[in-house]
Design an enzyme around this catalytic site. Structure first.
Site, short mmCIF file in Angstrom:
data_model
loop_
_atom_site.label_atom_id
_atom_site.label_comp_id
_atom_site.label_asym_id
_atom_site.label_seq_id
_atom_site.Cartn_x
_atom_site.Cartn_y
_atom_site.Cartn_z
N HIS A 152 43.96 46.70 28.09
CA HIS A 152 43.48 46.88 29.47
C HIS A 152 44.67 47.06 30.42
O HIS A 152 44.66 47.90 31.32
CB HIS A 152 42.67 45.67 29.93
CG HIS A 152 41.37 45.47 29.20
ND1 HIS A 152 41.02 44.27 28.62
CD2 HIS A 152 40.35 46.31 28.96
CE1 HIS A 152 39.82 44.38 28.05
NE2 HIS A 152 39.39 45.62 28.24
N LYS B 208 25.96 40.92 28.13
CA LYS B 208 27.01 40.27 27.33
C LYS B 208 26.99 38.76 27.60
O LYS B 208 26.69 38.34 28.72
CB LYS B 208 28.37 40.84 27.70
CG LYS B 208 28.60 42.23 27.12
CD LYS B 208 30.05 42.67 27.23
CE LYS B 208 30.27 43.95 26.45
NZ LYS B 208 31.65 44.46 26.61
N ARG C 110 39.83 54.70 23.50
CA ARG C 110 40.66 54.29 22.38
C ARG C 110 40.46 55.22 21.19
O ARG C 110 41.39 55.67 20.57
CB ARG C 110 40.32 52.84 21.97
CG ARG C 110 40.78 51.81 22.98
CD ARG C 110 40.06 50.53 22.79
NE ARG C 110 38.63 50.72 22.96
CZ ARG C 110 37.71 49.84 22.66
NH1 ARG C 110 38.06 48.68 22.16
NH2 ARG C 110 36.44 50.09 22.87
N SER D 26 38.21 43.06 23.23
CA SER D 26 38.12 41.64 23.57
C SER D 26 37.41 40.87 22.47
O SER D 26 37.82 39.76 22.11
CB SER D 26 37.40 41.46 24.90
OG SER D 26 38.12 42.13 25.92
N1 COA Z 1 42.05 48.04 25.42
C1 COA Z 1 41.40 47.09 24.74
N2 COA Z 1 40.07 46.97 24.73
C2 COA Z 1 39.38 47.85 25.44
C3 COA Z 1 39.98 48.89 26.17
C4 COA Z 1 41.39 48.96 26.14
N3 COA Z 1 42.06 49.89 26.79
N4 COA Z 1 39.04 49.61 26.76
C5 COA Z 1 37.87 49.06 26.43
N5 COA Z 1 38.08 48.01 25.62
C6 COA Z 1 37.06 47.15 25.00
C7 COA Z 1 36.76 45.95 25.84
O1 COA Z 1 37.61 44.89 25.51
C8 COA Z 1 35.33 45.68 25.46
O2 COA Z 1 35.31 44.94 24.30
P1 COA Z 1 34.08 43.98 23.95
O3 COA Z 1 32.86 44.84 23.89
O4 COA Z 1 34.51 43.45 22.68
O5 COA Z 1 34.00 42.97 25.07
C9 COA Z 1 34.76 47.05 25.14
O6 COA Z 1 35.86 47.88 24.92
C10 COA Z 1 33.89 47.57 26.24
O7 COA Z 1 34.68 47.76 27.37
P2 COA Z 1 34.49 47.30 28.86
O8 COA Z 1 35.52 48.09 29.57
O9 COA Z 1 34.57 45.84 29.07
O10 COA Z 1 33.16 47.89 29.22
P3 COA Z 1 31.74 47.29 29.18
O11 COA Z 1 30.99 48.19 28.26
O12 COA Z 1 31.67 45.85 28.94
O13 COA Z 1 31.34 47.50 30.69
C11 COA Z 1 30.87 48.70 32.71
C12 COA Z 1 31.02 48.74 31.20
C13 COA Z 1 31.37 47.45 33.33
C14 COA Z 1 31.70 49.84 33.23
C15 COA Z 1 29.38 48.94 32.98
O14 COA Z 1 28.62 47.92 32.39
C16 COA Z 1 29.09 48.98 34.46
O15 COA Z 1 29.37 49.96 35.11
N6 COA Z 1 28.49 47.90 35.01
C17 COA Z 1 28.14 47.79 36.41
C18 COA Z 1 26.65 48.05 36.63
C19 COA Z 1 26.38 49.53 36.68
O16 COA Z 1 26.82 50.25 37.54
N7 COA Z 1 25.57 49.96 35.70
C20 COA Z 1 25.15 51.33 35.61
C21 COA Z 1 26.10 52.12 34.78
S1 COA Z 1 25.56 53.79 34.66
#
Ligand code: COA
Length: 172
Positions: free
Chosen positions: A29, A53, A102, A140
């Site tokens: 990140h 989550k 990734r 994560s």
């Molecule tokens: N390095 C390491 N890990 C990474 C990474 C990086 N560069 N990029 C992504 N990851 C991993 C994260 O650690 C995470 O791992 P996990 O699933 O084991 O926890 C996984 O990839 C998912 O990444 P994350 O960036 O945390 O995204 P998410 O899928 O949890 O969240 C949001 C996505 C927050 C962008 C989305 O839920 C959101 O926009 N929420 C707000 C509400 C909204 O607007 N919803 C409508 C969307 S259309």
């Protein structure tokens, strides 16, 4: 004419919002934040409250861990988003949402997310940045899983996060 209930902050800075669950923040990140700072004046790391989550760390703990990664004069802000990400991005006057890629496996979901966000708010772009090669295999969840079973995750997360994981799993 489309109706916009949100007012956009006026700013001359180019701002990007980097959203995620950050449970916990990893070196992958941070690599994305650093890359985004080569393009944008300021990055808002936005901890999104994802009801699907079950995080290990509370929102407050995650925010504290993210803040501890930066110096006070770094052009980085940490905030919590509990609502639509594009509305937040728009009201903050940010130009873009940053997402890290990734592997090819990230693409389907990210593409869907970006298109949905664009459908809701056309004035916010999604910018994809390639994660550094060293971090392409981490997430994560995999870090938590390794730490839970006593694996050494140092170097994959900042030292203070490593410490928090150790404490959390020692307490059981
Ligand atoms: N390095 C390491 N890990 C990474 C990474 C990086 N560069 N990029 C992504 N990851 C991993 C994260 O650690 C995470 O791992 P996990 O699933 O084991 O926890 C996984 O990839 C998912 O990444 P994350 O960036 O945390 O995204 P998410 O899928 O949890 O969240 C949001 C996505 C927050 C962008 C989305 O839920 C959101 O926009 N929420 C707000 C509400 C909204 O607007 N919803 C409508 C969307 S259309």
């Amino acid at each position: 004419m489309s109706y916009k209930p949100f007012v956009r902050a006026k700013t001359t800075e180019s701002i990007a919002v980097y959203p995620g669950t950050f449970d916990p923040i990893t070196m992958g990140h941070l690599d994305i934040v650093n890359r985004a700072l080569h393009i944008f004046d300021r990055v808002i790391v936005a901890l999104a409250v994802n009801v699907e989550k079950k995080p290990l760390f509370s929102v407050e703990e995650r925010v504290e861990m993210i803040r501890a990664c930066f110096k006070p004069d770094d052009p980085v802000e940490v905030d919590v988003v509990d609502g639509l990400l594009v509305d937040y991005t728009y009201t903050r006057g940010a130009k873009a949402i940053i997402r890290g890629l990734r592997a090819v496996s990230d693409f389907d979901y990210e593409f869907q997310l970006a298109l949905m966000n664009r459908r809701i708010e056309r004035e916010v772009e999604t910018v994809f940045l390639m994660t550094g090669f060293r971090w392409i295999y981490i997430s994560s969840s995999i870090i938590k899983d390794a730490a839970r079973h006593g694996g050494d995750v140092s170097g994959l997360v900042p030292d203070h996060v490593c410490e928090r994981l150790r404490e959390r799993f020692l307490k059981g």
